[in-house]
Every structure is written in C-alpha cells, then in structure tokens.
Design a protein around this motif. Structure first.
Motif, mmCIF file in Angstrom:
data_model
loop_
_atom_site.group_PDB
_atom_site.id
_atom_site.type_symbol
_atom_site.label_atom_id
_atom_site.label_comp_id
_atom_site.label_asym_id
_atom_site.label_seq_id
_atom_site.Cartn_x
_atom_site.Cartn_y
_atom_site.Cartn_z
ATOM 1 N N UNK A 303 0.832 -1.210 0.000
ATOM 2 C CA UNK A 303 0.000 0.000 0.000
ATOM 3 C C UNK A 303 0.860 1.252 0.000
ATOM 4 N N UNK A 304 1.925 1.257 0.817
ATOM 5 C CA UNK A 304 2.820 2.412 0.810
ATOM 6 C C UNK A 304 3.419 2.608 -0.580
ATOM 7 N N UNK A 305 3.918 1.520 -1.163
ATOM 8 C CA UNK A 305 4.572 1.611 -2.466
ATOM 9 C C UNK A 305 3.647 2.190 -3.523
ATOM 10 N N UNK A 306 2.394 1.736 -3.523
ATOM 11 C CA UNK A 306 1.443 2.208 -4.516
ATOM 12 C C UNK A 306 1.043 3.661 -4.285
ATOM 13 N N UNK A 307 0.772 4.034 -3.027
ATOM 14 C CA UNK A 307 0.231 5.363 -2.728
ATOM 15 C C UNK A 307 1.316 6.430 -2.744
ATOM 16 N N UNK A 308 2.442 6.158 -2.090
ATOM 17 C CA UNK A 308 3.464 7.190 -1.916
ATOM 18 C C UNK A 308 4.693 6.980 -2.792
ATOM 19 N N UNK A 309 4.976 5.728 -3.131
ATOM 20 C CA UNK A 309 6.148 5.459 -3.946
ATOM 21 C C UNK A 309 5.882 5.627 -5.421
ATOM 22 N N UNK A 310 4.965 4.806 -5.954
ATOM 23 C CA UNK A 310 4.621 4.899 -7.375
ATOM 24 C C UNK A 310 3.817 6.147 -7.686
ATOM 25 N N UNK A 311 3.021 6.642 -6.719
ATOM 26 C CA UNK A 311 2.210 7.864 -6.832
ATOM 27 C C UNK A 311 0.987 7.628 -7.703
ATOM 28 N N UNK A 312 0.067 8.578 -7.655
ATOM 29 C CA UNK A 312 -1.144 8.539 -8.494
ATOM 30 C C UNK A 312 -1.874 7.201 -8.378
ATOM 31 N N UNK A 313 -2.113 6.786 -7.156
ATOM 32 C CA UNK A 313 -2.709 5.480 -6.915
ATOM 33 C C UNK A 313 -4.220 5.495 -7.135
ATOM 34 N N UNK A 314 -4.809 4.329 -7.109
ATOM 35 C CA UNK A 314 -6.261 4.189 -7.210
ATOM 36 C C UNK A 314 -6.966 5.001 -6.126
ATOM 37 N N UNK A 315 -6.363 5.130 -4.955
ATOM 38 C CA UNK A 315 -7.017 5.805 -3.825
ATOM 39 C C UNK A 315 -6.910 7.321 -3.875
ATOM 40 N N UNK A 316 -6.046 7.835 -4.720
ATOM 41 C CA UNK A 316 -5.799 9.274 -4.737
ATOM 42 C C UNK A 316 -7.011 10.046 -5.242
ATOM 43 N N UNK A 317 -7.210 11.231 -4.680
ATOM 44 C CA UNK A 317 -8.255 12.154 -5.125
ATOM 45 C C UNK A 317 -7.651 13.426 -5.698
ATOM 46 N N UNK A 318 -6.616 13.930 -5.070
ATOM 47 C CA UNK A 318 -5.907 15.081 -5.609
ATOM 48 C C UNK A 318 -4.527 15.145 -4.977
ATOM 49 N N UNK A 319 -3.504 15.200 -5.816
ATOM 50 C CA UNK A 319 -2.138 15.349 -5.330
ATOM 51 C C UNK A 319 -1.374 16.269 -6.261
ATOM 52 N N UNK A 320 -0.469 17.028 -5.696
ATOM 53 C CA UNK A 320 0.328 17.967 -6.474
ATOM 54 C C UNK A 320 1.444 17.192 -7.165
ATOM 55 N N UNK A 321 1.498 17.324 -8.470
ATOM 56 C CA UNK A 321 2.368 16.486 -9.293
ATOM 57 C C UNK A 321 3.759 17.093 -9.462
ATOM 58 N N UNK A 322 4.772 16.225 -9.359
ATOM 59 C CA UNK A 322 6.158 16.619 -9.633
ATOM 60 C C UNK A 322 6.794 15.581 -10.546
ATOM 61 N N UNK A 323 7.481 16.061 -11.581
ATOM 62 C CA UNK A 323 8.168 15.120 -12.471
ATOM 63 C C UNK A 323 9.645 14.978 -12.148
ATOM 64 N N UNK A 324 10.143 15.788 -11.213
ATOM 65 C CA UNK A 324 11.541 15.669 -10.799
ATOM 66 C C UNK A 324 12.510 16.445 -11.655
ATOM 67 N N UNK A 325 12.028 17.074 -12.756
ATOM 68 C CA UNK A 325 12.904 17.930 -13.543
ATOM 69 C C UNK A 325 13.264 19.170 -12.737
ATOM 70 N N UNK A 326 14.292 19.854 -13.153
ATOM 71 C CA UNK A 326 14.801 20.979 -12.360
ATOM 72 C C UNK A 326 13.771 22.070 -12.156
ATOM 73 N N UNK A 327 12.812 22.201 -13.076
ATOM 74 C CA UNK A 327 11.794 23.242 -12.937
ATOM 75 C C UNK A 327 10.557 22.756 -12.198
ATOM 76 N N UNK A 328 10.566 21.484 -11.787
ATOM 77 C CA UNK A 328 9.402 20.953 -11.082
ATOM 78 C C UNK A 328 9.847 19.878 -10.094
ATOM 79 N N UNK A 329 10.369 20.334 -8.967
ATOM 80 C CA UNK A 329 10.892 19.442 -7.941
ATOM 81 C C UNK A 329 10.165 19.663 -6.622
ATOM 82 N N UNK A 330 9.981 18.595 -5.872
ATOM 83 C CA UNK A 330 9.402 18.701 -4.533
ATOM 84 C C UNK A 330 10.543 18.847 -3.533
ATOM 85 N N UNK A 331 10.969 20.076 -3.339
ATOM 86 C CA UNK A 331 12.076 20.342 -2.424
ATOM 87 C C UNK A 331 11.657 20.275 -0.966
ATOM 88 N N UNK A 332 10.348 20.378 -0.713
ATOM 89 C CA UNK A 332 9.871 20.222 0.665
ATOM 90 C C UNK A 332 10.261 18.848 1.200
#
Length: 570
Positions: A303-332
């Motif tokens: 469940x952790x892997x699907x929800x937080x690791x792989x992201x965009x899981x079946x259970x998700x309703x809204x999450x802020x997307x990051x692709x990891x490129x330099x202009x779109x990183x989750x530095x928090x």
C-alpha cells in the motif's frame, strides 16, 4: 491583499504570459512586453484562444506546486504537532517554530505565494468567459469546468490560509489594474469558510467527473495521473467535506464523502472488469482499498509503495504532481524529510512516535503490526528519520515482531507528489461527522475507522471481527473522538494534517486542552512555558508577517503576538 502581494501577483501574471507567448515571442519580439502596459497585454493580445486559457490554467497548477507553497503546506500543517522535531541543521526560522517561539518576522508567516495562486485563479475566472465568446473551439461546458477547477484551487489556498492564520484578507477579484485598491482588512474565518462552501457548491457538478485521455486499441482508458493531478468532481467533494467538517455541518460532510466513496466503488468494479487493477480489494464488502500484502503473500508494504512510492494510486483524489525535472521538484520532501543522498532532513520523527514501540508500549501506535510505523520512519542509529514520501517502495514481513527488517529504496530525484486528499481521508472525515452527529452512529463510524486500521495492520479484507475493539471505545463520544484522531494521526503521519486536526478539535472544544496535551508530547524541556502559550486560543494560529502589517494598515495583529518580537522561550 496588500500592496506587496499585488506587486508579486503582477509579476506572476507576467510569468504566465511569457510561458504562453512561446519561444517565438521570447526570441524574436523581446520588446513586446516592454512596449505595452501590462493590462493592455492581457486585455488586447492574450485572452483570445482556448490555448490561452489552457496555458493560464497550467500556470495556476505550477504556482500551486511552487516550493514556497508546498513548504508552507507542510510547515503550517505539521511542524507544530507532536510528530516532528529538529533534524539535521534546520534553518533558524524552522528551529524557532519547533520551539513554539513564533514571531511575525519568521519567514514562514509570509503568505504571498498562496495569494499568487489565488490571483492567478481569479484572473482565469475573470477572463475565460471572454475566450468562450471569441473561440468556438472553447465550449461553454469547457468554460464551466475551467471555472470549477480554478474555484477549487482558490478555495484550497484560502482554506490553508484560514486554518493557519484564522482571519485573512479575502477577495475573488483579480489584481490586474494599477488603479485597483487591494489594501483589504482581514475577513473573519467563518465568513471566508461560508464563501468557500458557497463557491464550491455552485461549481461542484460542473467539473470534469473523470479524465479518460489515453486510447488503447481504440478504447478510452482511465489514466490515474490525469485524474489525480487535476481537479475532478471527487476532489471537490473531498474539499467540500473538509470545509463542512470545520463548519460542523455533519450531514453535508457525510453526503460529500458518500459521493466520493460511491465513485471509487464504481471505478473499482469497472477497472476490475477491464483487468486494470493492481492489488485492490473490498474491505468489509464495501470499501475498495489497496492491499498491504498481495493476495497469498506474507510480505507487506504494498500500500505504501502504490500510494506514496509509485504515486497517483487508485485511492488518490488530488495530489500535487512533480516530475523531478529541475523546474518541477518537490524540495519540501527532499529538504525537510530526506532523499537518497541525505537520510536526515531538517526534520526527524519525534521520540513519542518511536519510544516503546517494540515493547507494545508506544503511545501513538496501537500495535507492533502497524505497517505505517515501518513504512514512515527509519532508524538512523540514535534517532529516526522521516521516510514517508522519501521511499519509492517498501517490503517487509510481520512474522518476526521486534526484529522487522524493511527493504526499501529512496528517491533519486525530487519527484515525490504531495498528496492533498486520498480515499482514507474521506473515510475518516465521514467517521468524524458520524461521531459528532449522534451516538447512534458510533458503530458505523467505528467500522470506517477499523477499515483503515485493518488495512494498515496487514489484516485481510475478509477478516471480519478483527482489528480494533468496538467495546473499548464506544462508551462515550470523547473515547470515539480520541480513537478517530489517533487513527488520523497514524494514517496521515507527516502529510501536513496533524496540526490542523488539533486546531479543528480545539475550535470544537472551545478551548485548547486537547491540543496542548498532544503537542507537548515531543518536548523534553520548556514544557510549562509551552503549555502556557498553547492555553491561549489565539496562539494556535500563526501571526501575520511583519512585512504584511507594514504594507497593510488595515490588518490587526493576532493579539497573542502583540507582546513584542523579542520574547523567547527561556
């Protein structure tokens, strides 16, 4: 909105225009934006085509993903709770918040990044109708869905602001003209809350229900990333449920939660038939959740892997997307929690989360079998680092309690999504509303809480009568509330929700005893001083930034912070 904020949002609008005008304008007509006044660029040369709206909408999502915004979502919602302590060399402003030494000069009191998003949304809502009149390719239905999206992002930002500061300047008018006056007084919490609810009620059924954007063999296929990283009706229902929870309208909370639950049940049946589901099952014959262990396996962590690791899981309703490129990183996440190269972020897990866990004597976790403990914290010798969002996967066995060995990987890029709402949040919001509505609803509320607990403890969906004990908690509303908030803490650990849960409880209680008793769990010194501070119901909110008070004479400082900035914990 202050003059300072006004200048910032004008700069942000210029950024939207630069992005949308494209490389040709930037390289071949560099004087264009310098020749025309800002409002003429917007009115006469920009809002003509559907593509202009699309670009501006994308700009709103990008602004929401800005480091300043997401960092504050985490800081405001998590850091004052008992979940976190200082980790590896945090900045001084962060250290002071962790010491409950809040001052108006603290940089985390600056709210400009949220008003930037708000103003961008206001601009789109203001101008998009003109595009519908100009461009036949931009239909009325598309206009309505655009307005629903922007109204929701705006409401989400204001919701963060009022939960953090209580009363805030509120406007739905765009900042586009130098002649406009944006020196506004603070609007009371309750009035802003009611306005947000009314706005969302007006647009909730005009949003896109579901994005089916990919075709496989000629058939449209459900694509999670599109449905989780953009506003849909389910995301609006979840936000509305949360707003009603703070308002205390229990029937409306339940109504909106049920809409989300029913949608997920329908989606489960559809994807099951199309063989597009991975390890999802119905708990208690009604709630589809991702399994901690694959069917027939003793290894948990899925469940952790699907929800937080792989992201965009079946259970998700809204999450802020990051692709990891330099202009779109989750530095928090990478700065405050950790990364593959740095296991120790600015924050670490508080001792109260880990003390006595292996002896079944921990004050947060009910059981040594709770997967969330192993998934969310990581032993670093003398302390525990935060692993939630940092890890891309986890797997472990609960067969040898006391010596559980977790296999995991950490993110090589800063691409962790920041989850705003997921299905378990809706389940527990509904449970909270049921508890507050009537003693007769305790059993149903308990079943929802127990469903979340069972999944997290590796208990199978068909194992009825297992998990928590109803008799242990059902004797009174206070016991049921304690169970609900404890389960929310375990389920949403480090997700920026705990402090807001404690503030909501305090508003309902009419005093801060419950909040203070929880918050001081992490402290080893200055406990009495902190208890005295937290006894003041004004102090559970952040102060207005010193810069905002200077720029906006209509703002009046929170009375808890009118005692001078030089006061510190001794």
């Amino acid at each position: 909105m202050t003059t300072y904020i006004y200048n910032k949002v004008k700069e942000s609008m210029r950024g939207v225009l630069l992005l949308s005008l494209g490389a040709v304008v930037l390289t071949g007509c560099s004087d264009f934006l310098d020749i025309l006044p800002m409002d003429q660029v917007v009115l006469e040369n920009y809002w003509k085509e559907k593509a202009d709206v699309t670009s501006a909408v994308n700009g709103c999502y990008e602004a929401l993903a800005d480091e300043a915004v997401v960092t504050r979502m985490g800081v405001w919602g998590e850091m004052r709770s008992e979940n976190v302590l200082d980790g590896s060399v945090p900045p001084n402003d962060i250290r002071e918040i962790l010491r409950e030494n809040l001052m108006p000069s603290n940089s985390m009191c600056n709210w400009a990044s949220f008003y930037n998003v708000i103003n961008r949304c206001n601009i789109v809502i203001h101008y998009a109708p003109e595009v519908e009149a100009y461009d036949a390719n931009y239909t009325y239905e598309e206009l309505q869905s655009t307005i629903a999206e922007m109204t929701t992002l705006r409401a989400l930002c204001y919701f963060y602001l009022i939960r953090t500061f209580r009363d805030v300047p509120y406007t739905t008018a765009p900042s586009i003209d130098d002649n406009q006056n944006y020196i506004l007084p603070a609007t009371p919490f309750e009035d802003v809350l009611d306005s947000l609810i009314n706005d969302l009620e007006n647009v909730k059924d005009k949003a896109i229900r579901r994005y089916d954007v990919e075709k496989v063999q000629g058939k449209r296929v459900y694509v999670p990333i599109e449905n989780n990283s953009r506003v849909t009706r389910s995301a609006i229902y979840a936000l509305l449920a949360d707003l009603y929870l703070w308002k205390g309208d229990w029937d409306r909370v339940i109504e909106n939660c049920d809409k989300v639950i029913e949608y997920k049940k329908e989606l489960y049946k559809e994807l099951l038939q199309k063989d597009q589901l991975n390890d999802v099952a119905l708990y208690d014959d009604q709630i589809p959740l991702i399994l901690e262990a694959e069917l027939g396996s003793q290894t948990v962590g899925n469940a952790y892997t699907e929800i937080f690791g792989s992201k965009n899981s079946f259970e998700s309703l809204f999450e802020i997307y990051y692709n990891g490129n330099s202009n779109q990183e989750n530095n928090w996440v990478s700065k405050y929690y950790g990364s593959s190269s740095n296991h120790n972020g600015y924050l670490r897990a508080a001792d109260c989360l880990t003390d006595g866990f292996t002896l079944d004597q921990n004050q947060i976790f009910e059981s040594q079998k709770d997967c969330r403990y192993y998934e969310n914290v990581e032993n670093e010798g003398t302390s525990y680092s935060i692993a939630k969002f940092v890890r891309t996967n986890t797997s472990f066995s609960l067969q040898r309690l006391g010596s559980v060995s977790v296999t995991s990987s950490r993110r090589a890029t800063k691409n962790a999504n920041w989850i705003i709402y997921r299905l378990s949040d809706v389940l527990l919001m509904k449970a909270e509303a049921l508890i507050e509505r009537s003693d007769d609803d305790f059993a149903e509320a308990f079943q929802l809480i127990n469903t979340v607990y069972k999944r997290a403890n590796g208990i199978g969906p068909d194992d009825s009568g297992t998990g928590l004990s109803y008799e242990k908690y059902s004797a009174s509303r206070s016991q049921m509330e304690d169970l609900l908030f404890a389960e929310r803490q375990r389920e949403f650990l480090f997700e920026g929700k705990r402090w807001y849960d404690l503030v909501r409880a305090s508003r309902r209680d009419g005093e801060t005893t419950r909040l203070a008793s929880c918050a001081i769990r992490k402290y080893r010194q200055d406990i009495n001083v902190i208890k005295i501070k937290l006894a003041d119901p004004n102090y559970i909110y952040f102060p207005y930034a010193k810069s905002e008070l200077k720029a906006n004479p209509l703002l009046k400082q929170n009375p808890a912070f009118n005692k001078g900035e030089d006061s510190e914990l001794k």
